[in-house]
Motif scaffolding. Structure first.
Motif, PDB file in Angstrom:
ATOM      1  N   ASP A  13      -1.296   8.005 -10.192  1.00 60.79           N
ATOM      2  CA  ASP A  13      -1.120   7.529 -12.163  1.00 60.79           C
ATOM      3  C   ASP A  13      -1.249   5.933 -11.877  1.00 60.79           C
ATOM      4  N   GLN A  14      -1.342   5.059 -12.123  1.00 61.95           N
ATOM      5  CA  GLN A  14      -1.793   3.830 -12.189  1.00 61.95           C
ATOM      6  C   GLN A  14      -0.348   3.360 -10.871  1.00 61.95           C
ATOM      7  N   GLU A  15       1.131   3.502 -11.098  1.00 59.95           N
ATOM      8  CA  GLU A  15       1.421   3.715 -10.558  1.00 59.95           C
ATOM      9  C   GLU A  15       1.660   3.627  -7.733  1.00 59.95           C
ATOM     10  N   GLU A  16       0.725   4.759  -8.509  1.00 65.15           N
ATOM     11  CA  GLU A  16       0.667   5.304  -6.993  1.00 65.15           C
ATOM     12  C   GLU A  16      -0.597   4.183  -6.592  1.00 65.15           C
ATOM     13  N   GLN A  17      -2.108   4.134  -7.244  1.00 61.79           N
ATOM     14  CA  GLN A  17      -2.832   3.500  -6.985  1.00 61.79           C
ATOM     15  C   GLN A  17      -1.755   2.192  -6.333  1.00 61.79           C
ATOM     16  N   ALA A  18      -1.357   1.169  -7.187  1.00 63.76           N
ATOM     17  CA  ALA A  18      -0.983   0.156  -6.784  1.00 63.76           C
ATOM     18  C   ALA A  18      -0.412   0.308  -5.655  1.00 63.76           C
ATOM     19  N   ARG A  19       0.203   1.029  -4.942  1.00 65.62           N
ATOM     20  CA  ARG A  19       0.647   1.659  -3.917  1.00 65.62           C
ATOM     21  C   ARG A  19      -0.050   1.820  -2.809  1.00 65.62           C
TER      22      ARG A  19
END
Length: 77
Positions: A13-19
Motif C-alpha cells: 500500500d502507499q504507506e509501505e511504499q513510502a517506507r
C-alpha cells in the motif's frame, strides 16, 4: 461498493511504499550539469524540465514526428 479500498495481493500500500523509499546520495556526475543540459537542449519549461526539439538523443526523429517522404514516391513497406 463500500468506501474501503480493495486489498490487492502482493502489492504494497502507499504507506509501505513510502517506507521503502531510501535516499541514495546519487547526485549530478559533473559540476556544471545544468549548464551542459541547457547548452544541449535549450531552456527548461516552466516545471524546470529540459526537452528535446527535433531529434532524440540517438539522432532519430522524435516519436511524434511524421516520417520523411519517399523521394521516389513509392511505398517504403
Amino acid at each position: 461498493m463500500g468506501q474501503e479500498e480493495r486489498p490487492v495481493e502482493g502489492r504494497p500500500d502507499q504507506e509501505e511504499q513510502a517506507r521503502l523509499i531510501r535516499r541514495t546520495g546519487n547526485g549530478p556526475t559533473v559540476e556544471n550539469e545544468e549548464a551542459l543540459l541547457r547548452e544541449r537542449f535549450g531552456a527548461t519549461d516552466m516545471a524546470g524540465v529540459f526537452h528535446t526539439s527535433d531529434a532524440d538523443q540517438d539522432g532519430e526523429p522524435a516519436a511524434d514526428e511524421a516520417p520523411a517522404a519517399d523521394p521516389e514516391g513509392g511505398d517504403a513497406a
